[in-house]
Write a protein that holds these residues in place. Structure first.
Motif, PDB file in Angstrom:
ATOM      1  N   GLY A 159      -1.288  -4.426   8.902  1.00 33.79           N
ATOM      2  CA  GLY A 159      -2.442  -4.369   8.010  1.00 33.79           C
ATOM      3  C   GLY A 159      -2.027  -4.297   6.553  1.00 33.79           C
ATOM      4  O   GLY A 159      -2.639  -4.922   5.676  1.00 33.79           O
ATOM      5  N   LYS A 160      -0.954  -3.537   6.273  1.00 32.60           N
ATOM      6  CA  LYS A 160      -0.466  -3.439   4.902  1.00 32.60           C
ATOM      7  C   LYS A 160       0.031  -4.790   4.396  1.00 32.60           C
ATOM      8  O   LYS A 160      -0.133  -5.129   3.218  1.00 32.60           O
TER       9      LYS A 160
ATOM     10  N   ARG B 107     -12.130  -1.365   6.330  1.00 35.07           N
ATOM     11  CA  ARG B 107     -10.790  -0.995   6.785  1.00 35.07           C
ATOM     12  C   ARG B 107     -10.000  -2.260   7.095  1.00 35.07           C
ATOM     13  O   ARG B 107     -10.564  -3.304   7.402  1.00 35.07           O
ATOM     14  N   VAL B 108      -8.671  -2.153   7.069  1.00 27.83           N
ATOM     15  CA  VAL B 108      -7.837  -3.348   7.213  1.00 27.83           C
ATOM     16  C   VAL B 108      -6.870  -3.218   8.389  1.00 27.83           C
ATOM     17  O   VAL B 108      -5.661  -3.124   8.203  1.00 27.83           O
ATOM     18  N   PRO B 109      -7.379  -3.179   9.628  1.00 31.80           N
ATOM     19  CA  PRO B 109      -6.485  -3.446  10.763  1.00 31.80           C
ATOM     20  C   PRO B 109      -6.301  -4.953  10.873  1.00 31.80           C
ATOM     21  O   PRO B 109      -7.101  -5.734  10.338  1.00 31.80           O
ATOM     22  N   THR B 110      -5.282  -5.369  11.551  1.00 36.05           N
ATOM     23  CA  THR B 110      -4.989  -6.806  11.623  1.00 36.05           C
ATOM     24  C   THR B 110      -6.135  -7.585  12.271  1.00 36.05           C
ATOM     25  O   THR B 110      -6.409  -8.721  11.873  1.00 36.05           O
TER      26      THR B 110
ATOM     27  N   ILE C  84      -2.902  -6.757   3.161  1.00 32.38           N
ATOM     28  CA  ILE C  84      -3.301  -6.315   1.828  1.00 32.38           C
ATOM     29  C   ILE C  84      -2.358  -6.893   0.779  1.00 32.38           C
ATOM     30  O   ILE C  84      -2.782  -7.403  -0.269  1.00 32.38           O
TER      31      ILE C  84
ATOM     32  N   LYS D 107      -8.599  -0.045   3.068  1.00 31.49           N
ATOM     33  CA  LYS D 107      -7.372   0.682   3.375  1.00 31.49           C
ATOM     34  C   LYS D 107      -6.858   0.280   4.756  1.00 31.49           C
ATOM     35  O   LYS D 107      -7.640   0.066   5.687  1.00 31.49           O
ATOM     36  N   SER D 108      -5.547   0.202   4.867  1.00 33.65           N
ATOM     37  CA  SER D 108      -4.913   0.008   6.163  1.00 33.65           C
ATOM     38  C   SER D 108      -4.360   1.351   6.647  1.00 33.65           C
ATOM     39  O   SER D 108      -3.944   2.184   5.832  1.00 33.65           O
ATOM     40  N   HIS D 109      -4.372   1.565   7.955  1.00 36.73           N
ATOM     41  CA  HIS D 109      -3.817   2.810   8.493  1.00 36.73           C
ATOM     42  C   HIS D 109      -2.365   2.956   8.029  1.00 36.73           C
ATOM     43  O   HIS D 109      -1.608   1.975   8.004  1.00 36.73           O
TER      44      HIS D 109
ATOM     45  N   GLN E 243       0.825  -1.209   0.000  1.00 35.77           N
ATOM     46  CA  GLN E 243       0.000   0.000   0.000  1.00 35.77           C
ATOM     47  C   GLN E 243       0.856   1.255   0.000  1.00 35.77           C
ATOM     48  O   GLN E 243       1.794   1.386   0.789  1.00 35.77           O
TER      49      GLN E 243
ATOM     50  N   ASP F 224       0.211   1.220  10.055  1.00 40.69           N
ATOM     51  CA  ASP F 224      -0.050  -0.179  10.403  1.00 40.69           C
ATOM     52  C   ASP F 224       0.579  -1.101   9.358  1.00 40.69           C
ATOM     53  O   ASP F 224      -0.069  -1.527   8.402  1.00 40.69           O
TER      54      ASP F 224
END
Length: 583
Positions: free
Chosen positions: A540-541, A497-500, A544, A532-534, A170, A537
């Protein structure tokens, strides 16, 4: 020092078209098809160049074209009729007004505080479901006549724009937003001077914020903006990015939206004559400090003791929790809270009582959700199951209560129908409350399902090609993107959203099984993934990237895609076209 700034000059409209300015700046156009269609037909090419944004559109249309439109009787009549329709919508009694006639004790106004609001993609002030829900609440409240006042922050770079590197990592970019080019109006006093909300910061500094107003139908949305020359650079950047920066940045933002938000509401009501809120709703814990500001008001004005003020505040506060896991809760070091809650911030509010409101098992941490629950008479999760999970998570705050007795209820999340429903559905089934008299056949429903899925397939192909061009591919090698997805295949959507902790890659636990499902010769499925990941983070990326690498495989890339830059415009296509939605 910021030497370069972007300025937007709004169009000067011919008198016959002057109502277009009001129609463009009231966000009701985003869920009112006749107004939306008017803007789309004024200049179709300019409409697309402007990203289907009416405010930008009016600046894109050449003066000669505006003169031509002003001379067209049909256009002028349509503009006037829609302006009259909006004016009536803003003042006519609606559902809530009827309810209040029967029960005058219902609140005259409600303050609704949220860190983000997803009203429309033309006001990119949201990151995900929390903001979209808040935006839908405002729009539904407008249609029902609920007297809400929305309160949040205006982020100069929004959340971020997402793209992918060649290896699927990302990448983030932060566009600079000019409030003058957004559907916003500055809050000014009777002398035309901008209203400034002031908050005492440590070290004798003062955080000043101006207040922008967005009109969401009948509902005013107040957005505080610290990007003014009165602030030093550090404080000027408080509202720079949504969920950006370190913990110092986050606590400043949450102090601003909570404490500053109440002060902005007071100023707005004094200037406009709008009734003062009797109920305050905190959408997640971020704005929880609003309760402390209200305690300060009650201590300084009526002279209530802290306990009396706390009881009064609790009686008029509702708290909604959204997260099902502790990792999603904002927590700050106690020493940081002590630093910011110096005696000048909330005079008369003892710091030990503040810290007690946010106390948790770890004595060194201050828990925003715990404070929100302790300051609210009513609390709820966002589904029946989530209510049960929340009672388990927070049950320790009610010592001696059984889990099912913990006073946290649930209100299941919904959506604002006119925003998300495909027009074809209303065309086939009729409008809510006005169904078509004739029966709709299974064949008609299936034809509509297929048509909406086909529309999604076209959008997926367009976005996949665009994403690969951004990743560095050349146009000649992207012919395969014209064959991505199939309008006749069961389509599954997963976008968030994509937090772990949200487990994006759970579907990859058995990659062979997933591959078999995607490629089944008789009953294949296709999967569209977005989110989207923060920016901070990396975990999280990495999730993705794992999805992207799987989807890049030539053997399956026609059946599974990751679409970057998930926002409300993409969400509509997914909502309309997917047959199954994973959550």
């Amino acid at each position: 020092m910021r030497a370069l700034r972007r300025f937007t000059v709004r169009a000067q409209l011919p008198p016959a078209l002057a109502p277009l300015q009001t129609l463009a700046t009231n966000l009701r156009w985003s869920w009112h098809p006749p107004t939306h269609d008017l803007f789309a037909t004024l200049d179709p090419q300019a409409w697309e160049r402007a990203g289907q944004d009416p405010v930008r559109l009016l600046g894109e249309i050449p003066s000669a074209k505006l003169a031509e439109l002003a001379a067209d009787a049909e256009t002028v009549v349509t503009v006037r009729e829609l302006a009259d329709d909006l004016a009536a919508y803003l003042v006519e009694p609606r559902w809530y007004q009827g309810e209040r006639e029967d029960d005058p004790t219902l609140p005259a106004a409600i303050g609704y505080f949220s860190m983000e609001f997803g009203v429309s993609e033309v006001l990119p002030n949201y990151s995900g479901g929390l903001g979209v829900l808040a935006g839908d609440h405002l729009k539904a409240s407008s249609d029902l006549g609920l007297p809400l006042i929305g309160v949040g922050l205006l982020y100069r770079s929004g959340y971020f724009r997402q793209s992918l590197s060649l290896d699927g990592w990302q990448l983030e970019t932060y566009p600079v937003l000019d409030p003058q080019g957004l559907p916003l109006q500055l809050l000014v006093d009777a002398d035309g001077e901008q209203v400034l909300v002031e908050i005492a910061m440590p070290g004798g500094k003062t955080l000043k914020s101006r207040v922008w107003q967005a009109a969401v139908g009948r509902v005013p949305l107040l957005l505080l903006d610290s990007d003014i020359e009165d602030n030093d650079p550090e404080l000027r950047g408080v509202t720079d990015r949504l969920y950006g920066g370190d913990q110092d940045q986050r606590i400043r933002q949450e102090i601003l939206v909570g404490i500053g938000g109440v002060r902005a509401v007071r100023a707005y009501c004094a200037i406009t004559g709008h009734p003062e809120p009797e109920i305050f709703h905190t959408n997640e814990g971020h704005a929880g400090y609003l309760g402390l500001e209200r305690i300060r008001e009650l201590s300084a004005g009526p002279g209530l003791s802290f306990d009396e003020a706390l009881a009064t505040v609790r009686a008029g506060t509702v708290f909604t929790t959204h997260t099902p896991v502790p990792a999603g809760i904002d927590r700050f070091p106690v020493d940081m809270v002590k630093h910011y809650f110096h005696p000048g911030l909330l005079p008369g509010v003892p710091i030990d009582r503040v810290l007690a409101l946010g106390a948790e098992d770890n004595p060194n941490m201050f828990n925003m959700a715990h404070m929100g629950l302790r300051l609210a008479q009513r609390a709820n999760g966002v589904s029946k199951l989530h209510g049960a999970v929340s009672r388990g998570m927070f049950g320790g705050l009610w010592e001696g209560f059984d889990a099912d007795e913990v006073p946290i209820g649930s209100v299941t999340n919904g959506v604002h129908g006119p925003t998300w429903e495909a027009r074809e559905v209303a065309g086939l089934m009729g409008e809510p409350g006005h169904p078509r008299p004739e029966e709709v056949s299974d064949e008609q429903l299936w034809d509509l399902r297929n048509a909406l899925r086909a529309r999604l397939v076209d959008e997926v192909r367009r976005r996949v090609k665009e994403a690969w061009l951004q990743r560095g591919a050349s146009l000649p090698e992207l012919g395969w993107t014209e064959h991505v997805f199939d309008a006749g295949v069961l389509t599954v959507g997963f976008a968030r959203r994509v937090p772990t902790y949200k487990r994006l890659t759970l579907m990859l636990r058995d990659k062979g099984r997933l591959r078999d499902l995607l490629l089944d010769p008789q009953r294949p499925v296709q999967l569209v993934v977005a989110g989207k990941s923060h920016p901070a983070d990396d975990g999280g990326k990495a999730l993705i990237q794992e999805i992207v690498r799987f989807a890049d495989d030539p053997a399956v890339r026609h059946r599974i895609v990751f679409l970057p830059d998930y926002d409300m415009s993409m969400a509509r296509y997914l909502y309309w076209g997917c047959d199954v939605w994973l959550n």
